[in-house]
Write a protein that holds these residues in place. Structure first.
Motif, PDB file in Angstrom:
ATOM      1  N   PRO A   1       0.824  -1.217   0.000  1.00  0.00           N
ATOM      2  CA  PRO A   1       0.000   0.000   0.000  1.00  0.00           C
ATOM      3  C   PRO A   1       0.857   1.266   0.000  1.00  0.00           C
ATOM      4  O   PRO A   1       1.946   1.286   0.569  1.00  0.00           O
ATOM      5  CB  PRO A   1      -0.806  -0.113   1.298  1.00  0.00           C
ATOM      6  CG  PRO A   1      -0.095  -1.100   2.142  1.00  0.00           C
ATOM      7  CD  PRO A   1       0.751  -1.949   1.248  1.00  0.00           C
ATOM      8  N   ASP A   2       0.368   2.291  -0.649  1.00  0.00           N
ATOM      9  CA  ASP A   2       1.070   3.578  -0.701  1.00  0.00           C
ATOM     10  C   ASP A   2       0.611   4.489   0.426  1.00  0.00           C
ATOM     11  O   ASP A   2      -0.552   4.471   0.812  1.00  0.00           O
ATOM     12  CB  ASP A   2       0.799   4.299  -2.032  1.00  0.00           C
ATOM     13  CG  ASP A   2       1.533   3.654  -3.189  1.00  0.00           C
ATOM     14  OD1 ASP A   2       2.597   3.062  -2.956  1.00  0.00           O
ATOM     15  OD2 ASP A   2       1.033   3.740  -4.330  1.00  0.00           O
ATOM     16  N   GLY A   3       1.543   5.298   0.927  1.00  0.00           N
ATOM     17  CA  GLY A   3       1.183   6.391   1.820  1.00  0.00           C
ATOM     18  C   GLY A   3       1.089   6.075   3.293  1.00  0.00           C
ATOM     19  O   GLY A   3       1.606   6.808   4.106  1.00  0.00           O
ATOM     20  N   ASP A   4       0.447   5.001   3.675  1.00  0.00           N
ATOM     21  CA  ASP A   4       0.202   4.692   5.078  1.00  0.00           C
ATOM     22  C   ASP A   4       1.244   3.698   5.578  1.00  0.00           C
ATOM     23  O   ASP A   4       1.146   2.497   5.315  1.00  0.00           O
ATOM     24  CB  ASP A   4      -1.212   4.124   5.235  1.00  0.00           C
ATOM     25  CG  ASP A   4      -1.598   3.855   6.677  1.00  0.00           C
ATOM     26  OD1 ASP A   4      -0.741   3.978   7.576  1.00  0.00           O
ATOM     27  OD2 ASP A   4      -2.775   3.523   6.913  1.00  0.00           O
ATOM     28  N   LEU A   5       2.254   4.197   6.287  1.00  0.00           N
ATOM     29  CA  LEU A   5       3.346   3.337   6.738  1.00  0.00           C
ATOM     30  C   LEU A   5       2.871   2.244   7.699  1.00  0.00           C
ATOM     31  O   LEU A   5       3.399   1.127   7.688  1.00  0.00           O
ATOM     32  CB  LEU A   5       4.442   4.176   7.390  1.00  0.00           C
ATOM     33  CG  LEU A   5       5.181   5.136   6.448  1.00  0.00           C
ATOM     34  CD1 LEU A   5       6.204   5.950   7.216  1.00  0.00           C
ATOM     35  CD2 LEU A   5       5.836   4.389   5.312  1.00  0.00           C
ATOM     36  N   LEU A   6       1.882   2.543   8.512  1.00  0.00           N
ATOM     37  CA  LEU A   6       1.384   1.531   9.437  1.00  0.00           C
ATOM     38  C   LEU A   6       0.685   0.399   8.674  1.00  0.00           C
ATOM     39  O   LEU A   6       0.753  -0.759   9.071  1.00  0.00           O
ATOM     40  CB  LEU A   6       0.445   2.148  10.470  1.00  0.00           C
ATOM     41  CG  LEU A   6       1.087   3.165  11.423  1.00  0.00           C
ATOM     42  CD1 LEU A   6       0.073   3.655  12.444  1.00  0.00           C
ATOM     43  CD2 LEU A   6       2.301   2.584  12.120  1.00  0.00           C
ATOM     44  N   LYS A   7       0.045   0.729   7.582  1.00  0.00           N
ATOM     45  CA  LYS A   7      -0.609  -0.282   6.746  1.00  0.00           C
ATOM     46  C   LYS A   7       0.444  -1.221   6.142  1.00  0.00           C
ATOM     47  O   LYS A   7       0.224  -2.428   6.055  1.00  0.00           O
ATOM     48  CB  LYS A   7      -1.424   0.394   5.637  1.00  0.00           C
ATOM     49  CG  LYS A   7      -2.314  -0.526   4.887  1.00  0.00           C
ATOM     50  CD  LYS A   7      -3.734  -0.320   5.358  1.00  0.00           C
ATOM     51  CE  LYS A   7      -4.679  -1.191   4.574  1.00  0.00           C
ATOM     52  NZ  LYS A   7      -5.496  -1.984   5.465  1.00  0.00           N
TER      53      LYS A   7
ATOM     54  N   ALA B   1      13.057   2.708   5.742  1.00  0.00           N
ATOM     55  CA  ALA B   1      13.237   2.307   4.346  1.00  0.00           C
ATOM     56  C   ALA B   1      12.136   2.864   3.455  1.00  0.00           C
ATOM     57  O   ALA B   1      12.344   3.102   2.274  1.00  0.00           O
ATOM     58  CB  ALA B   1      13.272   0.780   4.232  1.00  0.00           C
ATOM     59  N   LEU B   2      10.973   3.078   4.040  1.00  0.00           N
ATOM     60  CA  LEU B   2       9.834   3.577   3.274  1.00  0.00           C
ATOM     61  C   LEU B   2       9.708   5.098   3.340  1.00  0.00           C
ATOM     62  O   LEU B   2       8.703   5.666   2.940  1.00  0.00           O
ATOM     63  CB  LEU B   2       8.549   2.908   3.773  1.00  0.00           C
ATOM     64  CG  LEU B   2       8.534   1.386   3.584  1.00  0.00           C
ATOM     65  CD1 LEU B   2       7.323   0.778   4.276  1.00  0.00           C
ATOM     66  CD2 LEU B   2       8.582   1.004   2.120  1.00  0.00           C
ATOM     67  N   GLY B   3      10.737   5.753   3.882  1.00  0.00           N
ATOM     68  CA  GLY B   3      10.774   7.210   3.869  1.00  0.00           C
ATOM     69  C   GLY B   3      10.312   7.889   5.137  1.00  0.00           C
ATOM     70  O   GLY B   3      10.281   9.115   5.217  1.00  0.00           O
TER      71      GLY B   3
END
Length: 181
Positions: A71-77, A140-142
């Protein structure tokens, strides 16, 4: 027949790296950090695993491309994918000792991941390994993430970053990730 041999080799390579990683991350690093730095060793272990994980995540994401939708945008997801990826790793390797944390999205800003039995009988400084791995995925995901020993230290972290900590309760352990507001 060649494909079967290749699959066996991939499984053997995965098992070898599991042994290597476990020996380093769950035995030697925590032991040495605690021996030489005491309670400050938690941060050393957490930061070290965060850096190593952040370096490995791009390759892991490439490996699961087309198998798992990121998924994009939601790091917790994205962190919720742990359960799917580790379940697949257990199936591929046949290794039931691979840590499996069930995700529970408590709120928009907080994710708790619970293992009924804490992998590697982790407690104390060994929990820093899990904290560091989770912080590394976020990095790693920003995102910006810091491993802490207790929720009360969130107040010292920058707003918009993520705090990661662990709690051991009897046999189980819980990893908590919360966005600092």
């Amino acid at each position: 027949m060649e494909k079967l041999q290749a699959n066996k080799r991939v499984k053997a390579i995965l098992r070898a790296y599991q042994v290597y990683f476990r020996k380093l991350a769950f035995e030697r690093l925590p032991m040495l950090a605690e021996e030489y730095f005491g309670s400050a060793g938690f941060r050393i272990v957490s930061d070290t695993l965060a850096d190593a994980t952040a370096a490995a995540v791009p390759g892991l994401l490439e490996a699961v491309e087309g198998i798992v939708e990121i998924p994009d945008g939601d790091l917790l997801k994205v962190l919720e994918l742990h359960y799917i990826v580790h379940s697949a790793a257990r199936e591929i390797t046949g290794d039931e000792t691979i840590g499996l944390f069930v995700p529970n999205r408590v709120s928009e800003k907080r994710l708790e991941m619970v293992a009924k039995k804490c992998p590697h009988d982790a407690d104390g400084i060994k929990l820093a390994v899990f904290v560091g791995i989770v912080a590394g995925v976020i990095k790693a995901l920003g995102g910006e993430a810091t491993g802490i020993t207790d929720e009360k230290f969130m107040e010292y972290l920058p707003k918009g970053s993520y705090a990661v900590w662990a709690i051991k309760e009897d046999e189980s352990c819980k990893l908590i990730v919360e966005e600092v507001v």
